[in-house]
Design a protein around this motif. Sequence first.
Motif, mmCIF file in Angstrom:
data_model
loop_
_atom_site.group_PDB
_atom_site.id
_atom_site.type_symbol
_atom_site.label_atom_id
_atom_site.label_comp_id
_atom_site.label_asym_id
_atom_site.label_seq_id
_atom_site.Cartn_x
_atom_site.Cartn_y
_atom_site.Cartn_z
ATOM 1 N N CYS A 94 -62.607 56.694 3.632
ATOM 2 C CA CYS A 94 -63.272 55.392 3.494
ATOM 3 C C CYS A 94 -64.165 55.121 4.714
ATOM 4 N N LEU A 95 -64.459 53.860 4.958
ATOM 5 C CA LEU A 95 -65.415 53.494 6.005
ATOM 6 C C LEU A 95 -65.059 53.995 7.406
ATOM 7 N N PRO A 96 -63.784 54.044 7.807
ATOM 8 C CA PRO A 96 -63.506 54.536 9.163
ATOM 9 C C PRO A 96 -64.091 55.917 9.437
ATOM 10 N N HIS A 97 -64.017 56.817 8.472
ATOM 11 C CA HIS A 97 -64.567 58.154 8.683
ATOM 12 C C HIS A 97 -66.092 58.117 8.715
ATOM 13 N N ARG A 98 -66.692 57.307 7.865
ATOM 14 C CA ARG A 98 -68.159 57.212 7.894
ATOM 15 C C ARG A 98 -68.628 56.691 9.260
ATOM 16 N N ILE A 99 -67.906 55.705 9.796
ATOM 17 C CA ILE A 99 -68.285 55.119 11.090
ATOM 18 C C ILE A 99 -68.011 56.097 12.231
ATOM 19 N N GLN A 100 -66.895 56.823 12.145
ATOM 20 C CA GLN A 100 -66.560 57.763 13.228
ATOM 21 C C GLN A 100 -67.616 58.845 13.367
ATOM 22 N N TYR A 101 -68.222 59.267 12.273
ATOM 23 C CA TYR A 101 -69.247 60.305 12.355
ATOM 24 C C TYR A 101 -70.435 59.850 13.204
ATOM 25 N N TRP A 140 -60.629 48.009 10.925
ATOM 26 C CA TRP A 140 -60.676 48.235 9.476
ATOM 27 C C TRP A 140 -59.454 47.669 8.760
ATOM 28 N N LEU A 141 -58.253 47.920 9.282
ATOM 29 C CA LEU A 141 -57.062 47.390 8.627
ATOM 30 C C LEU A 141 -57.053 45.866 8.633
ATOM 31 N N GLN A 142 -57.530 45.282 9.728
ATOM 32 C CA GLN A 142 -57.605 43.821 9.789
ATOM 33 C C GLN A 142 -58.619 43.300 8.766
ATOM 34 N N TYR A 143 -59.723 44.030 8.604
ATOM 35 C CA TYR A 143 -60.748 43.626 7.635
ATOM 36 C C TYR A 143 -60.202 43.712 6.212
ATOM 37 N N LEU A 144 -59.464 44.782 5.895
ATOM 38 C CA LEU A 144 -58.849 44.899 4.570
ATOM 39 C C LEU A 144 -57.928 43.713 4.305
ATOM 40 N N TYR A 145 -57.173 43.336 5.332
ATOM 41 C CA TYR A 145 -56.239 42.203 5.199
ATOM 42 C C TYR A 145 -57.006 40.895 5.006
ATOM 43 N N SER A 183 -63.380 47.827 0.255
ATOM 44 C CA SER A 183 -63.699 46.648 1.060
ATOM 45 C C SER A 183 -65.198 46.514 1.318
ATOM 46 N N TYR A 184 -65.974 47.557 0.967
ATOM 47 C CA TYR A 184 -67.405 47.538 1.262
ATOM 48 C C TYR A 184 -68.153 46.643 0.283
ATOM 49 N N LYS A 185 -68.890 45.701 0.824
ATOM 50 C CA LYS A 185 -69.738 44.830 0.014
ATOM 51 C C LYS A 185 -71.215 45.106 0.303
ATOM 52 N N ASP A 186 -71.529 45.122 1.571
ATOM 53 C CA ASP A 186 -72.880 45.434 2.012
ATOM 54 C C ASP A 186 -72.784 45.858 3.471
ATOM 55 N N ILE A 187 -73.898 46.005 4.111
ATOM 56 C CA ILE A 187 -73.927 46.501 5.488
ATOM 57 C C ILE A 187 -73.148 45.585 6.446
ATOM 58 N N ASN A 188 -73.013 44.318 6.078
ATOM 59 C CA ASN A 188 -72.268 43.383 6.921
ATOM 60 C C ASN A 188 -70.781 43.742 7.004
ATOM 61 N N SER A 189 -70.290 44.457 5.993
ATOM 62 C CA SER A 189 -68.892 44.889 6.034
ATOM 63 C C SER A 189 -68.663 45.799 7.241
ATOM 64 N N ILE A 190 -69.602 46.718 7.475
ATOM 65 C CA ILE A 190 -69.493 47.637 8.619
ATOM 66 C C ILE A 190 -69.574 46.862 9.922
ATOM 67 N N THR A 191 -70.511 45.928 9.980
ATOM 68 C CA THR A 191 -70.658 45.098 11.191
ATOM 69 C C THR A 191 -69.380 44.340 11.499
ATOM 70 N N ASN A 192 -68.774 43.760 10.488
ATOM 71 C CA ASN A 192 -67.551 42.975 10.688
ATOM 72 C C ASN A 192 -66.377 43.857 11.114
ATOM 73 N N ILE A 193 -66.283 45.054 10.546
ATOM 74 C CA ILE A 193 -65.219 45.979 10.963
ATOM 75 C C ILE A 193 -65.363 46.334 12.436
ATOM 76 N N LEU A 194 -66.581 46.616 12.847
ATOM 77 C CA LEU A 194 -66.824 46.984 14.254
ATOM 78 C C LEU A 194 -66.508 45.833 15.194
ATOM 79 N N LYS A 195 -66.836 44.609 14.791
ATOM 80 C CA LYS A 195 -66.535 43.457 15.632
ATOM 81 C C LYS A 195 -65.011 43.296 15.782
ATOM 82 N N LEU A 196 -64.296 43.480 14.678
ATOM 83 C CA LEU A 196 -62.831 43.378 14.741
ATOM 84 C C LEU A 196 -62.212 44.518 15.523
ATOM 85 N N ALA A 197 -62.943 45.647 15.608
ATOM 86 C CA ALA A 197 -62.421 46.827 16.298
ATOM 87 C C ALA A 197 -62.652 46.810 17.801
#
Length: 363
Positions: free
Chosen positions: A251-258, A279-284, A348-362
Amino acid sequence: MYYIKPVISVGKIGIESLKKFPIGKEVLIISSKTVSKNYGLHDIFEKLKKESTLYIFNHIRPDAPFEDLDRVLEELKDVQLDTIIAIGGGSTIDAAKALSIAFGKISYKDIFYGKTQVPNSKIPLIAIPTTAGTGAELSFGAIIYDKENGKKGGIRGEIVQPDFVFIDANLHNGCPTKLKAEVGFDCLTHAIETYISKKSNPIVKNQSINCIKIIFQHLVSACKDNSIYDMEKVAIASSLMGINLAFSSTCLPHRIQYVIGPMTGTSHAQGLIAIYKGWLQYLYNENVDELVDLATDLEMSVVQFLDKVDNLKKELSLNYGISKLGLCQDHIEKITSMVTGNVQADPSYKDINSITNILKLAL
């Protein structure tokens, strides 16, 4: 659909156990310098030399960069290989997987960039993992790195899966404790993500649940007590997650890690550990159904599951976010813009903002 084609053996490696596999006369061995030095393989290689010509390369670096693969191809361009043996972690095995299809007329770089399809034949490959986390020994992908263009990605197809796999927990136990813990968490990420992925199926989910239980029960003892019993449990689970990767997806964690791996010079596992904080916090926060289903299958509430993951990270001193990798708020926009791949597989992916929000929580 779910099947295992490679022949898999579990036990203590030696010349007799290795000879159970078809080795051939012209043999390429890919291993890391650490593996060659610390794992007592010299005697095995010397015995193999009595019947085969060995070409041993131990220069493969993390992420298997193009230039490391090109060195092997150039030096062996006039050799007709019978077999490739990969002994090492995920990068070593992925390099060997890419090389297994790279000695023909088709360029592995063209495959990497989607200019041509993977071939339908290859050099037979024996994979002997020394880390329990990536599942590279049974997956359908070879993750490699074009350093010049800053592109990390994969060559994917059933053809790159190794033909034979040998699991020796003694090799895994030779890793430093910190590395065992990090790659063990990588194994956990594969279990969680292949369950949650939109590409999952009931058999994948069943395997994921078993793997998560094994990691929760055995990883700490494997790392802190050097328990061969616990290490073998984790090693087998890790390999089976390679099969999960073949029939589901990350899922998104691997895409972001690359993206953040090459950017920060950190390992694949370290990047995932840091991203999982967000990511886990975002899923929750998004109340993702698949996370609820996962917790239910584990006979836990979502909060109990998240606490279990947090406690595991604390016990293994892995409880950190992306700020520890040298990233800050100012990097988030750039990272988000660089994420590619099948992001839609993540529920959990809706649009590019999903990635932004995961990174902020991370952070």
